[in-house]
Structures are given as C-alpha cells and as structure tokens.
Design a protein around this motif. Structure first.
Motif, mmCIF file in Angstrom:
data_model
loop_
_atom_site.group_PDB
_atom_site.id
_atom_site.type_symbol
_atom_site.label_atom_id
_atom_site.label_comp_id
_atom_site.label_asym_id
_atom_site.label_seq_id
_atom_site.Cartn_x
_atom_site.Cartn_y
_atom_site.Cartn_z
ATOM 1 N N LEU A 164 44.872 49.807 38.600
ATOM 2 C CA LEU A 164 45.682 49.980 39.807
ATOM 3 C C LEU A 164 46.955 49.163 39.745
ATOM 4 O O LEU A 164 46.933 47.982 39.442
ATOM 5 N N PRO A 215 48.981 54.167 45.274
ATOM 6 C CA PRO A 215 49.321 53.321 44.120
ATOM 7 C C PRO A 215 50.432 53.954 43.293
ATOM 8 O O PRO A 215 50.624 55.169 43.307
ATOM 9 N N SER A 223 41.611 46.261 37.743
ATOM 10 C CA SER A 223 40.422 47.115 37.637
ATOM 11 C C SER A 223 39.197 46.328 38.059
ATOM 12 O O SER A 223 39.076 45.147 37.737
ATOM 13 N N LEU A 264 46.145 45.488 47.745
ATOM 14 C CA LEU A 264 44.971 46.088 47.106
ATOM 15 C C LEU A 264 44.057 46.703 48.160
ATOM 16 O O LEU A 264 43.598 47.839 48.027
ATOM 17 N N GLY A 293 47.416 54.235 38.224
ATOM 18 C CA GLY A 293 45.988 53.980 38.276
ATOM 19 C C GLY A 293 45.313 54.816 39.336
ATOM 20 O O GLY A 293 45.950 55.597 40.039
ATOM 21 N N LYS A 294 43.978 54.676 39.446
ATOM 22 C CA LYS A 294 43.288 55.447 40.466
ATOM 23 C C LYS A 294 42.080 54.699 41.006
ATOM 24 O O LYS A 294 41.618 53.708 40.446
ATOM 25 N N ILE A 295 41.591 55.198 42.114
ATOM 26 C CA ILE A 295 40.405 54.628 42.731
ATOM 27 C C ILE A 295 39.391 55.756 42.894
ATOM 28 O O ILE A 295 39.690 56.795 43.466
ATOM 29 N N MET A 323 45.374 49.921 49.487
ATOM 30 C CA MET A 323 45.205 51.042 48.577
ATOM 31 C C MET A 323 43.780 51.554 48.626
ATOM 32 O O MET A 323 43.542 52.759 48.618
ATOM 33 N N LYS A 344 50.792 48.654 41.912
ATOM 34 C CA LYS A 344 51.662 49.041 43.030
ATOM 35 C C LYS A 344 52.968 48.291 42.880
ATOM 36 O O LYS A 344 52.992 47.063 42.849
ATOM 37 N N ALA A 397 37.914 50.883 40.687
ATOM 38 C CA ALA A 397 39.376 50.822 40.682
ATOM 39 C C ALA A 397 39.794 50.731 39.228
ATOM 40 O O ALA A 397 39.307 49.876 38.488
#
Lengths: 321, 290, 325
Positions: free
Chosen positions: C16, C72, C38, C62, C75-77, C65, C18, C13
């Motif tokens: 991230l 989100p 993260s 979390l 950020g990214k996963i 997501m 939101k 992560a």
C-alpha cells in the motif's frame, strides 16, 4: 516550608456567560515554594489551565476572579497582591519575575519578526548590550541543540519543536523566579519531548527557581515532578512529594487514576474509574468525586471534605484522617 | 417530509425570538422586514384605487389629511403609491432571491458533494456567469424583450445574472461539511448519497440559505432600481426604482417636492439596510455558534 | 510470510502506498504518507493488532485506506479475498457489514444536528436488515448493553447531551450492530479523559473475546497498545519498521526507532536515565532514499543511507526493517 514565592488564598475564578458565572477554580489554596519542580496534574476540565492563567496574571474576559487573592514576593520581602496590580505593573514582572511557556501548539512568537529581534525587543530597558545578549543566546542555543541560524530566522521557518525551544530560552533568559509551563510538549515529537523536559529540569536545577509544569500526562509527572498537586473539578484533592504519591496515593481519585494507567512490561488488568468528571454546570453536592468513588460514605454526599495534612502531604477526603 | 403543524410554528417562532435577543442586527433586520412586508402586502391592497394610474389625484399637493404623503407630479397619491412600490420591489426581491438561492442549493449540493467532473463543469459555468458584466447584458435583454416585460420577467432576468454567487457559497459550505467525520459515520451506517446530502448536510445549510435569500433579495432590488433609473424597468409598474426614475424625470428635487423624493429615497435605503442587517445578523449568529 | 492463500486471510494489505500532492499540480511537492506497507490478519481467532507511531507517520492515512475513505496510489487491500477498491455495488453493503470504524473525536463522529439514536437505528435497518421497528429496537438495545449503556438513557438525545466517554461508547455500539469481523479504531481513546480511558480499552478486549471481533488499534500511546495488543506494527514516516508480537517487540525491541520510542516516552515505572541529545537538523525524512531513520539512528552506517532496508522476517515470526538483521 519557609516563605513561599507565591501564595494562593481562597481563589475563586469563573467564566462569565450571559446567564451566569461558571466557577472553574473553587476556593483554592496553594503555597508555591521558592525552588523545585511542581507538577499540576488533572484531566481535561479540572481547572488547571485556568489556574495557571490566573497565576500568570492573564485574566481576560470571560475569565474573572470572583474572590480570593494571589500574593507574590518579587523582591523576596513584601507580599504584594498580584490581582490588585495594574496591567502595566504585571507587564514589568513578566519574563523577569515569572514567565510562561504556553502549549506547544500556540506561540508567543511574533510571526513577522526575526527571532533575534524578538529577544532584543524583550531587552528594552535592560542594561545589557546587544553583543552581550548575543553571547548569552549562543550559549542557550548550544544547550538546546539549536543551530546558530535560528537567530536570524522567522518563526515559520522553524519546526514546532524548535519554536518551543526558542520560547523556553525566552522564558529562561532573565532567570525568573517562577516558570509556568502549560502542556509544554503537546504536538511534539516524542524524542524532542524528552529532550525538552530534561532541559527544563536542568535549567531549574541550575537556576534553583520554581518550575510549575501543568499536564494531564501522569507519565511526565512521574519523570520530572518533585512535588505534585492533583486537581479534580476545580479543587485540589491531593498534594505531596511526587515519588510518594506514585508509590502510595492517598486520595481515592489519585489512587484509582494511577492504578488505571497501564505499564509496559506487565499485563496486569487495569480498570478505569466509572462515570465521568462532572460538568461545571452541574456539580455534585459535597465531595465532587463522590458519585464515582467506591469508598463514599454518607457524609461525602453532603459536605465538602476538609484538607487534612499528613507528613508534608495533604489530602482532601472525608475517609482519610 | 416537513409538516406545518402548530408545534413546528411554535418552535420556529421560539428560534426567531431567541435569535433577535442574541443579535441586535438580526432583530433590527427581521422586525424591519416585517414592517415592510406589512406595508407592502397588508396595507397596499387597502388602496382605494390602483395607485399606478396617473392623474387620479391633483398634482404636487403637499401632505394633508386627505393625501398622507401628498401627491406627485404625475397625479398619484404618494402614500398608496409608496405602499404599492414596496410591494412590487419586495416581490421582485423575494422571487429572484428565492429562485436563485434554491437553484444554488440544488446544484451546489450536487456539485460540492459529488466532486469530480460534475463539479468542474459546474464551476466552469458559474465562473463564466460571474465574470460576465451584468448591466450591459441586462440592458440588452430588457431592451429586446420589452414587450414581454412583467415583474416576473424582470425577476427572471435578474436571477439569470445572480445565480452564480450563492451557488459558490453553498458549494464552499458543502465542501467543508463533506470532510467532517460524521459523514463517514453516516456512510458506515448504511446511508446512501442522497440520504446523506438531505439529512446530514442540508440541515447545516439552512441558516445559510436564509442569510443568502436576504442578501440576494437585496441585490435583486438593487439591480431593479439600477435598471429603473436608466429607464429600463417597467414603466407601467410601480417599484421603488421607478419611483426614483419619475422623481428624476420630473426634477422633483430641484422643485422641492420633498414629499415625493424623500420617502422614495428613504424607503429604498431603509429596505437595503434592513435586508443587509438581516443577512449580516444571520451570518453573525452562524459564526458565533461555531 | 504467509503460506496461506489470499482467501483464507481475513484482511491483507499489499504494498500500500499513498502519495499526496501538496500545493497544486505544477509547482506542488509530493508527500508519501504511506510507503509500501504490507500486513495481514488471519481468519479464526480474533486478534488485536496495533499500529503505533507518532503523528505524521501515516497511520491515520492507512486507516482511511482500509475504510475506503481514501484511495491508495498503489497497492491493494483484500478483505476476505476481495479487492475493496474494486467492489460491485451490491458488495458495498457486505463491506460495511464486515468492517466498521471508530473515530478519534467522539464529538465529531456524530452530526450535532441529528439525534444519536438515529445513527444506531439506521445501522440496524440498513446493515442488519431489520424489517420493522421492534426488530431494530431489539438490535440497538442489545448493542448498547454490550457497551454498558441503556437505550432509555440514549433515546431522543443529541450529541451535546452526552460526555465524550459516553459518545465514544455509542460509537462502539454503533460499530457493533452489523456484527463486523474487523473494527478499525483510529486513536479511539486519545480524546477521552484519562480516568475512563481504560474503560473503553477494556471494552475492546471484552468484545474481542465475546464476539470474536478483530481490532486494528491505531495509536501513538505505547502503554495502551502494549496492554491490549496481540500484534504490533511500529510505523515511522510511512513505513512499517518493526512488526511482531506485542509482548516481544515492546520488551525486546530490535529496530533502533522502536528502542528510541520506548526510551523517550515518559512512562510510569522507570525513571529516565542518561540524556537525550537534541539536534537542530530537521531534514525531510520522508524523501530519504536510504533508511528514513538514518538521520537520527545511533547505529547508522553508510550503507543505511543508500538503500532502504526491506522488512525482513526473522526466525521468531518478527519482521524488522533494518540492515543490522
């Protein structure tokens, strides 16, 4: 124990559905002492909330008392039956003889009245004037860590933790002999939770009255209860001094429950109890815990266990005593 | 898909009987409706001749053994006329109600579940239709297309103006169902959108659908009656609304032809009551379940 | 800090965030539920990572997501190197085969109008490519027995015919069917009776070693988190304030909030000493520009109110977000 402030005798309370009565508190006997902190413990569905409702006189359909009695001594002398009193008589006792702190997620506060006015409302009939009351309230607010502005606020302007503290002040104001607290800290911040519990304990120590705390959280009982009552499926399975119960639980349910709870700092493998609590629609014969009890013997399946008293403790089990 | 076998029928009957036991409103509405359906669809075909035709009987005769509810000023046997009118009104009601609700379900499911642009467009269109004043435009349409008039045409016009409301109600239900945890479980079980909407959401809507059909049938019958009273319904058909129209035209109330106007008024009011109780009973049972 | 390339991490992560808008586009306010979080999970030996915090700290957001239930704001996963919010249609199945959820309320996790085994069979057919009924039955049966349940007992029944504990087991069984690499459990035992809580918690430990499944265990209960986890992340108002091995973080906490949490939670074993002082000031800690905990921190300094402390790595592999370190 000398004369108790409340005696529960063979209480049977049930919920009425269209088909039948579902008995949730089954021939319960309990003697509440005049002073101390009593913790009523048990999992969801053990009947503890129903018990408290009956003890506080909140008996509304579908809840119904089928038999038994609850005796109280409001003036320290004569035992009166709570269940035989009229709603009006019980109302006169509320907040004065006994008070009730509901779960933090519910509220007894009137949403359209300022906090201050709600207190004044309770004072109708008392000989204390408004200024005297304001002084008392200030003291309490200080103790609870609440700012003065709270008095002129409406309930929705306060956070959950603050509302709960206001309700506790209301419960303490008339220095009642019994305070019932039903899961008083659910949904609250962890820090606020500890603060509130400590405050309630301090209040009990100074008023020297009886605080009855109902919660399934054994950690809370460990921290603040003096005396514990363990319930399972509508019955009391063990009572006694809280410290002793934690150190040396007697009833298999209490023993297994306490040993199943993990502690921070030790990685000891813990086991839950197999099976699940019985539904009130389909109770087992004999001891209600026997289907899950590793120590069950044949008599457990047939007869309900008697209450055995050992040194100020009591257990309801066939294999003990 | 669903098979209509005896087991299903027995199940449905059991459910209906259970519901009648649990809600007086529902049982009143349901059995009352059965009475109307019986009168309209089983009794009325037994009429010895088409009761819509005028002057088939002597005028203004009070009830007798020959004419159970007497005769009207237009020379019609009131009893058979009433049966026929009930049938016509029920037809308009059900056709309209069913069309409108099924359409609402179809579009409501898509709009509610998909959300986003599709939902916004659908909402815009429904809002427009809800805001439009129905009566004046219905009057205009019926007036213009008067030649094409038939029961079905009338049902269509009524449906055009009532489809928006059930759609909103269904959509609201879908919106709340969409947020429930079991929808996530269904996603993670590998179900696709279509399957989720059909198998997870639709079953929850069925009681609503029944309630809404009852409610919108009632609304449709009411609209027809409204149009009829101002003379815009189908003169050659016999509906409950038309009954009242002719009662007014011939001044039956002042002329004390009670066997004509009383049953007419009573029938339409009772039908409304029955449908309303059915609607209200079902919604009561739904909320009680929850 | 990782020295590995993204592909070799099982789950990563990155930053991230939101943000929710409450109350409409024009006049509404923003709530940053998850703020620049993260963390990562490595391949190889399965681990259980707990995300611990009180209600409102953002842990459930979390979790949602990570399961692609919410998108989100920033950020990214990355799951096995792939951005889960940019998957192609074909990869969606792979996603569900790699990561599975267990939800908090077992009664809500199943549709009351649908038989429970339906979900199990569907998972077997859709995610395991069971080609016929016998294969599906075999897969479902195997899964149920790993959680201690019996297909005979379960088949044909509706959710209301089971207890909360049994339903939660069935949730676990369902999640196991596609043999995922990660299971995200959001408060899996909070709604379960105390006496059977440990049965389910022990089950997770069992499954971790038997099937090499990593768990992300989200909870507000410190004791079970300590019991089950290898790694722990403490969340406060949307940010991770401390992260590290569960044993060390909970027995020797560094961040003031972790300390507070450990002191305040009523636990069996150590009685409370000293007293907590309550205040009436409930400030919008979410919107703080400095450290979010500064309003309540016993060690607060002026610098804490101005800048947000970053999550700094320490020598022993821990990470703390506090200026004292």
């Amino acid at each position: 124990m000398c004369a108790s402030v409340m005696n529960v005798i063979d209480l049977v309370a049930a919920y009425q559905t269209s088909e039948r009565n579902i008995v949730v508190v089954d021939r319960l006997n309990l003697s509440l002492p005049k002073t101390g902190i009593i913790g009523i413990a048990g999992e969801s569905g053990c009947g503890k909330t129903t018990l408290i409702k009956v003890l506080y006189g909140l008996i509304e359909p579908p809840l119904k008392v089928l038999s038994g009695d609850v005796l109280i001594r409001p003036d320290n002398e004569n035992a009166l039956s709570l269940l035989k009193m009229s709603e009006k008589e019980i109302n006169r006792l509320r907040w004065r003889f006994f008070s009730y702190i509901p779960q933090a997620s519910m509220s007894v506060l009137n949403p359209v009245m300022r906090i201050e006015d709600q207190f004044f409302d309770q004072m109708v009939g008392e000989k204390v004037g408004k200024s005297e009351l304001r002084k008392q309230l200030s003291e309490y607010l200080n103790r609870m860590g609440l700012p003065h502005e709270v008095l002129r606020s409406y309930p929705h302007q306060l956070s959950g933790g603050m509302r709960q503290r206001v309700i506790i002040i209301m419960a303490l104001l008339f220095q009642p002999r019994i305070i019932f607290a039903d899961e008083p800290t659910t949904a609250l911040d962890v820090v606020v939770q500890r603060g509130i519990l400590e405050m309630m304990r301090d209040a009990q120590r100074s008023l020297k009255n009886l605080l009855v705390v109902v919660t399934h959280d054994m950690g809370m009982h460990y921290q603040i209860s003096d005396f514990m009552v363990m319930m399972y499926s509508g019955k009391i399975v063990e009572t006694g001094n809280a410290e002793e119960i934690f150190k040396d639980p007697l009833h298999p349910y209490t023993k297994m429950l306490i040993s199943s709870l993990p502690r921070i700092g030790d990685k000891l493998k813990r086991e839950g109890i197999k099976g699940s609590p019985p539904s009130f629609y389909n109770l087992p014969q004999g001891c209600r815990f026997h289907p899950r009890c590793p120590y069950a013997v044949p008599i457990c399946r047939k007869e309900e266990p008697p209450v055995v008293n050992i040194n100020n403790r009591s257990v309801s089990c066939h294999i003990i005593g | 898909m669903k098979t209509l076998n005896s087991k299903r029928i027995i199940n449905v009957t059991k459910i209906l009987i259970d519901c009648s036991k649990r809600s007086k409103k529902f049982s009143f509405g349901f059995y009352g409706l059965l009475v109307f359906v019986f009168v309209g669809f089983i009794l009325s075909p037994l009429a010895p001749f088409d009761p819509r035709i005028w002057n088939t009987a002597p005028r203004d005769r009070p009830p007798s053994l020959q004419y159970f509810l007497g005769t009207t000023s237009t020379g019609q046997d009131m009893f058979w006329l009433l049966c026929w009118s009930i049938r016509s009104s029920l037809t308009i009601g059900f056709v309209s109600g069913l069309v409108v609700v099924l359409l609402g379900v179809l579009i409501g499911l898509i709009a509610g579940f998909k959300g986003g642009l599709v939902d916004h467009i659908v909402m815009l269109v429904t809002d427009i239709f809800i805001v439009i004043p129905e009566m004046p435009i219905m009057i205009l349409l019926v007036f213009l297309f008067h030649k094409m008039a038939s029961l079905l045409f009338l049902s269509g016009v009524i449906a055009l103006f009532t489809w928006a409301r059930p759609l909103r109600q269904i959509r609201a239900q879908v919106l709340s169902l969409r947020e429930r945890e079991f929808i996530n479980t269904a996603w993670f079980s590998g179900r696709n959108t279509f399957s989720i909407v059909l198998k997870e959401i639709l079953p929850h809507l069925i009681p609503w659908i029944l309630a809404l059909v009852a409610n919108f049938s009632l609304i449709a019958i009411g609209f027809e009656a409204g149009l009829a009273v101002i003379g815009l319904s189908l003169a050659q058909e016999a509906t409950l609304g038309m009954l009242i129209y002719w009662v007014l035209q011939y001044n039956a109330i002042f002329r004390n032809i009670w066997w004509w106007f009383l049953p007419s008024i009573f029938a339409i009011c009772f039908l409304f009551l029955v449908l309303f109780c059915l609607y209200s009973g079902v919604t009561d049972l739904i909320t009680r379940e929850v | 800090m990782e020295t590995e390339t993204p592909q070799s991490l099982l789950l990563k992560a990155e930053n991230l965030t939101k943000v929710f808008r409450i109350g409409g586009i024009v006049l509404g306010t923003r709530l940053t539920a998850v703020d620049n979080v993260s963390f990562y999970l490595e391949h190889g030996k399965s681990k259980i990572m707990s995300i611990v915090g009180e209600s409102g700290c953002g842990k459930t957001t979390l979790a949602k997501m990570m399961l692609r239930i919410l998108e989100p704001t920033g950020g990214k996963i990355l799951l096995e190197g792939r951005d889960i919010f940019k998957l192609k249609k074909k990869q969606e199945k792979w996603f569900k085969q790699t990561i599975q959820p267990i939800f908090q309320n077992p009664l809500e996790a199943f549709n009351p109008l649908i038989r429970v085994d339906d979900y199990l069979f569907n998972t077997a057919t859709n995610l395991c490519d069971a080609s016929n009924k016998e294969e599906a039955i075999k897969i479902v049966d195997e899964s149920l027995s790993s959680v201690g349940l019996d297909l005979e007992r379960v088949i044909g029944k509706f959710p209301r015919e089971f207890s909360g504990g049994e339903l939660q087991r069935m949730s676990v069984a369902r999640a196991l069917i596609p043999k995922p690499k990660i299971i995200i459990a959001d408060e899996p035992v909070s709604n379960v009776d105390a006496s059977i809580r440990m049965n389910i918690v022990n089950l997770f430990l069992d499954l971790k070693s038997k099937y090499n499944i990593s768990f992300i265990y989200i909870t507000h209960d410190l004791s079970t988190a300590y019991y089950i986890s290898d790694l722990i992340a403490i969340m406060y108002r949307g940010s991770i304030v401390e992260y590290g091995s569960a044993e060390i973080v909970m027995t020797d906490p560094l961040h003031p909030y972790t300390e507070t949490l450990l002191q305040a939670v009523p636990r069996i074993g150590e009685k409370w000493d000293g007293k907590i002082k309550l205040s009436g000031i409930e400030v919008k800690e979410f919107e703080a520009t400095g450290c979010k905990f500064s309003f309540r921190c016993p060690y607060v300094k002026d610098s804490c109110r101005q800048k947000r402390p970053p999550l700094t790595a320490l020598k022993d592999g821990r990470e703390v977000a506090c200026f004292r370190y």
